[in-house]
Design a protein around this motif. Structure first.
Motif, mmCIF file in Angstrom:
data_model
loop_
_atom_site.group_PDB
_atom_site.id
_atom_site.type_symbol
_atom_site.label_atom_id
_atom_site.label_comp_id
_atom_site.label_asym_id
_atom_site.label_seq_id
_atom_site.Cartn_x
_atom_site.Cartn_y
_atom_site.Cartn_z
ATOM 1 N N ILE A 239 -24.244 34.941 -3.576
ATOM 2 C CA ILE A 239 -23.563 33.865 -4.960
ATOM 3 C C ILE A 239 -23.654 32.102 -4.622
ATOM 4 C CG2 ILE A 239 -21.269 33.974 -4.729
ATOM 5 C CD1 ILE A 239 -22.927 34.715 -7.782
ATOM 6 N N ARG A 240 -22.791 31.964 -3.795
ATOM 7 C CA ARG A 240 -22.700 30.668 -3.230
ATOM 8 C C ARG A 240 -23.355 30.443 -2.003
ATOM 9 N NH1 ARG A 240 -18.977 31.865 -6.216
ATOM 10 N NH2 ARG A 240 -17.540 32.930 -5.555
ATOM 11 N N PHE B 219 -27.600 28.526 -12.913
ATOM 12 C CA PHE B 219 -27.140 28.133 -11.542
ATOM 13 C C PHE B 219 -26.864 29.408 -10.814
ATOM 14 C CE2 PHE B 219 -23.349 27.783 -14.384
ATOM 15 C CZ PHE B 219 -23.371 29.503 -14.622
ATOM 16 N N CYS B 220 -27.009 30.223 -11.260
ATOM 17 C CA CYS B 220 -27.218 31.452 -11.028
ATOM 18 C C CYS B 220 -28.002 32.099 -10.167
ATOM 19 C CB CYS B 220 -25.856 32.342 -12.394
ATOM 20 S SG CYS B 220 -25.789 33.878 -11.166
ATOM 21 N N PRO C 168 -16.077 33.459 -17.976
ATOM 22 C CA PRO C 168 -15.451 32.038 -17.139
ATOM 23 C C PRO C 168 -16.289 31.404 -18.405
ATOM 24 C CG PRO C 168 -15.978 34.111 -16.098
ATOM 25 C CD PRO C 168 -15.730 34.574 -17.313
ATOM 26 N N GLN D 205 -16.293 28.296 -16.505
ATOM 27 C CA GLN D 205 -18.016 27.214 -15.517
ATOM 28 C C GLN D 205 -17.505 25.424 -16.518
ATOM 29 O OE1 GLN D 205 -18.270 29.026 -13.575
ATOM 30 N NE2 GLN D 205 -19.428 30.795 -14.630
ATOM 31 N N ASP E 25 -13.565 30.921 -14.081
ATOM 32 C CA ASP E 25 -14.410 30.571 -13.248
ATOM 33 C C ASP E 25 -14.964 28.625 -13.638
ATOM 34 O OD1 ASP E 25 -13.829 32.435 -11.916
ATOM 35 O OD2 ASP E 25 -16.367 33.274 -12.386
ATOM 36 N N PHE E 26 -14.934 28.304 -12.553
ATOM 37 C CA PHE E 26 -15.111 26.762 -12.859
ATOM 38 C C PHE E 26 -16.073 26.408 -11.864
ATOM 39 C CE2 PHE E 26 -10.982 27.233 -14.770
ATOM 40 C CZ PHE E 26 -11.265 26.366 -16.181
ATOM 41 N N ILE E 27 -17.188 25.337 -11.953
ATOM 42 C CA ILE E 27 -18.080 25.067 -11.130
ATOM 43 C C ILE E 27 -18.245 23.556 -11.384
ATOM 44 C CG2 ILE E 27 -20.713 24.665 -10.531
ATOM 45 C CD1 ILE E 27 -21.085 27.465 -11.437
ATOM 46 N N PHE F 189 -15.065 26.249 -8.125
ATOM 47 C CA PHE F 189 -16.324 26.496 -7.034
ATOM 48 C C PHE F 189 -17.203 24.833 -7.093
ATOM 49 C CE2 PHE F 189 -16.051 30.642 -8.579
ATOM 50 C CZ PHE F 189 -15.738 31.445 -7.956
ATOM 51 N N LYS F 190 -17.674 25.025 -5.825
ATOM 52 C CA LYS F 190 -18.015 23.157 -5.926
ATOM 53 C C LYS F 190 -19.337 23.797 -6.341
ATOM 54 C CE LYS F 190 -17.170 21.472 -1.889
ATOM 55 N NZ LYS F 190 -17.935 21.235 -0.523
ATOM 56 N N TYR F 191 -20.628 23.548 -7.094
ATOM 57 C CA TYR F 191 -21.755 23.486 -7.307
ATOM 58 C C TYR F 191 -22.406 24.058 -6.232
ATOM 59 C CZ TYR F 191 -26.562 23.776 -8.041
ATOM 60 O OH TYR F 191 -27.955 24.392 -8.809
ATOM 61 N N SER F 192 -23.205 24.672 -6.200
ATOM 62 C CA SER F 192 -24.000 25.313 -4.230
ATOM 63 C C SER F 192 -25.686 25.578 -4.995
ATOM 64 C CB SER F 192 -23.564 25.715 -3.435
ATOM 65 O OG SER F 192 -24.095 27.193 -3.870
ATOM 66 N N ARG G 117 -28.375 27.125 -5.558
ATOM 67 C CA ARG G 117 -29.311 28.328 -4.648
ATOM 68 C C ARG G 117 -30.686 28.500 -4.981
ATOM 69 N NH1 ARG G 117 -26.800 30.906 -2.268
ATOM 70 N NH2 ARG G 117 -27.051 29.135 -1.912
HETATM 71 N N1 5AD Z 1 -22.424 27.504 -7.225
HETATM 72 C C1 5AD Z 1 -21.448 27.385 -7.852
HETATM 73 N N2 5AD Z 1 -20.392 28.397 -8.275
HETATM 74 C C2 5AD Z 1 -21.730 29.355 -8.669
HETATM 75 N N3 5AD Z 1 -21.239 30.663 -9.429
HETATM 76 C C3 5AD Z 1 -22.457 30.982 -9.491
HETATM 77 N N4 5AD Z 1 -23.079 30.577 -8.790
HETATM 78 C C4 5AD Z 1 -22.710 29.192 -8.453
HETATM 79 C C5 5AD Z 1 -23.155 28.636 -7.708
HETATM 80 N N5 5AD Z 1 -24.967 28.268 -7.279
HETATM 81 C C6 5AD Z 1 -19.837 31.013 -9.476
HETATM 82 C C7 5AD Z 1 -19.817 31.139 -10.929
HETATM 83 C C8 5AD Z 1 -19.038 32.315 -11.910
HETATM 84 C C9 5AD Z 1 -18.695 33.297 -10.385
HETATM 85 C C10 5AD Z 1 -19.339 34.179 -10.060
HETATM 86 O O1 5AD Z 1 -19.572 32.044 -9.493
HETATM 87 O O2 5AD Z 1 -17.690 30.070 -11.497
HETATM 88 O O3 5AD Z 1 -18.531 32.708 -12.594
#
Ligand code: 5AD
Ligand code: SF4
Length: 460
Positions: free
Chosen positions: A67-68, A184-185, A286, A288, A326-328, A357-360, A362
């Motif tokens: 996921i990250r 992002f997923c 979530p 986000q 959940d937050f990004i 989370f910090k956006y990462s 994928r």
């Molecule tokens: N970067 C950061 N956070 C992410 N999530 C999913 N993909 C990413 C990503 N690329 C987080 C989202 C999701 C949780 C399971 O993981 O917040 O709800």
């Protein structure tokens, strides 16, 4: 009725393979925990017993998460460790098999076999019901096997019913996969399209779990509230209807579900929180981001105000409901105004516990190729500010339970002498001084104190 041709028994095995140990490492979400337990159930009839010592294991399984962050590198680093164990055991004449399962296996299967040729089996989340057959194949003809297709058969038709009591609280996967394609997923790529299990198979599994002592079931799915399974009456049932049916199981006192999407939070499910006492007053929903611009870029399909409205309805239906999310931070294109909108949404909603989370980026996802990536230092600063606010809210929520008397389901021994630990309806960990005979029971507890990540109380 589908034939369970992968659920082999000892009769299919050579004598020398009939008593074996299995070590399984699980990373990632609750669904991976469920899958790992099912893999254990699948291998039990072949004579495999679980060991927590990797060096003792004939089969080592790494169940991975994509996921990250640096998911693939983390897998190779762990595989390096498992390789040493395999070599050491081989020198002693104990053949050892390494299997990589889960979402990294799905996404990077061929790369794993190229970079780590000592891996014997690579299998995706939709093919792990074939694991027993794959182990037998590897044992008979040396050479690695990879199975990461999305098969036409459903793995659920091949999984044995859970055998061992894994405690008083169990996971039950009811839905898998996702068609939503948030920018992002990786989930739609690793877990595949959205599929719901038929109602009857879920009821059978839940009834069995209750018969082995389970009191609380958490229904799992990547989009659990998008559930639409075939009912015994031939109609399609939604999650509200399934929850209502499950709440009629007399031994089942608590039902939870995770993870939900705001778009699928329909009125019937909101009303179920009002009408079903067994449905716990806790929801992980979530969001986000709190910025409409970023929600649009994320392809979430709703605005911040639409999320606020859902929360209002939920609180009307069940005033004490605890909310999680959940937050990004730092999704491509997120500026300071967008970030401030997220902070405002948090102030408006007031969450009880959250993940952020910090956006990462994928590989293969839409946002990863955006030209507007946010600098790492900026993401760090935003995450810190966001987490400070969320921490305050969590502390406040826990403080608000001090002095209240609430039902706690005791699930195990605490860390300290004479202590037992349980869960509140709001998913808080609660410790009391109490007898282990209370484990597995739900009792009224007065909450005395809020600690950093738990509460302490007294039995009343
Ligand atoms: N970067 C950061 N956070 C992410 N999530 C999913 N993909 C990413 C990503 N690329 C987080 C989202 C999701 C949780 C399971 O993981 O917040 O709800
Ligand atoms: Fe990923 Fe979005 Fe699907 Fe959730 S809804 S699994 S975040 S694509």
């Amino acid at each position: 009725m589908v034939q369970r041709d992968f659920t082999l028994t000892n009769a299919h095995l050579d004598n020398e393979t009939s008593r074996r140990y299995l070590h399984i490492i699980t990373w990632g979400c609750q669904m991976n925990v469920y899958d790992s337990n099912r893999m254990v159930d699948l291998l039990r009839p072949l004579g495999y017993k679980v060991t927590d010592k990797a060096e003792q294991a004939d089969v080592l399984i790494l169940n991975t998460c994509h996921i990250r962050d640096k998911a693939t590198e983390k897998v190779f680093s762990e595989l390096g460790r498992l390789k040493q164990i395999k070599e050491y055991r081989n020198q002693l004449g104990n053949p050892t098999l390494i299997a990589v399962a889960g979402c990294v296996a799905q996404a990077e299967g061929n790369i794993i076999l190229q970079r780590a040729p000592y891996v014997d089996i690579v299998l995706g989340p939709q093919t792990y019901h074939r694991l027993p057959k794959m182990i037998l194949e590897v044992a008979r003809q040396s050479g690695s096997i990879i199975e990461t297709d999305f098969p036409v058969e459903s793995k659920f038709d091949f999984l044995p019913i859970p055998q061992e009591n894994t405690g008083y609280s169990a996971f039950l996967t009811i839905q898998e996969g996702c068609d939503k394609f948030c920018s992002f997923c990786v989930v739609p790529y690793t877990r595949g399209a959205e599929v719901s299990r038929p109602v009857q198979t879920i009821l059978d599994e839940a009834t069995h779990l209750c018969s082995i002592g389970v009191k609380e079931i958490t229904l799992l799915g990547q989009n659990v509230n998008a559930y639409h399974g075939e009912g015994p009456d031939g109609n399609i049932w939604n999650l509200a209807r399934l929850a209502e049916k499950l709440s009629s199981l007399p031994e089942l006192s608590r039902i939870r579900y995770t993870t939900s999407h705001p778009r699928d939070m329909d009125d019937s499910l909101i009303n179920a929180h009002r009408d079903l006492p067994a449905l716990m007053p806790f929801l992980h929903l979530p969001v986000q981001s709190g910025s409409d611009r970023i929600l649009k870029a994320m392809n979430r399909g709703h605005t911040a105000d639409e999320y606020r409205k859902i929360i209002d309805k939920l609180r009307k239906a069940r005033p004490d409901i605890a909310l999680s999310s959940d937050f990004i931070v730092g999704h491509p294109g997120e500026n300071l105004k967008d970030f401030e909108d997220t902070m405002q949404l948090i102030r408006d909603v007031q969450f009880s516990q959250t993940f952020s989370f910090k956006y990462s980026p994928r590989p293969g996802t839409a946002a990863a190729i955006s030209m507007h990536q946010v600098r790492e230092e900026e993401k760090d600063a935003r995450l810190q500010a966001l987490q400070a606010l969320l921490r305050e809210q969590q502390d406040q929520f826990n403080q608000n339970t001090v002095g209240r008397t609430i039902p706690i389901l005791f699930v195990g021994k605490g860390r300290k002498q004479g202590q037992i630990t349980g869960k509140s309806p709001y998913l808080q960990a609660v410790h009391i001084q109490g007898d282990t005979s209370l484990i597995g029971r739900e009792c009224q507890v007065r909450i005395d104190k809020s600690l950093t990540n738990s509460l302490s109380g007294t039995l009343v």
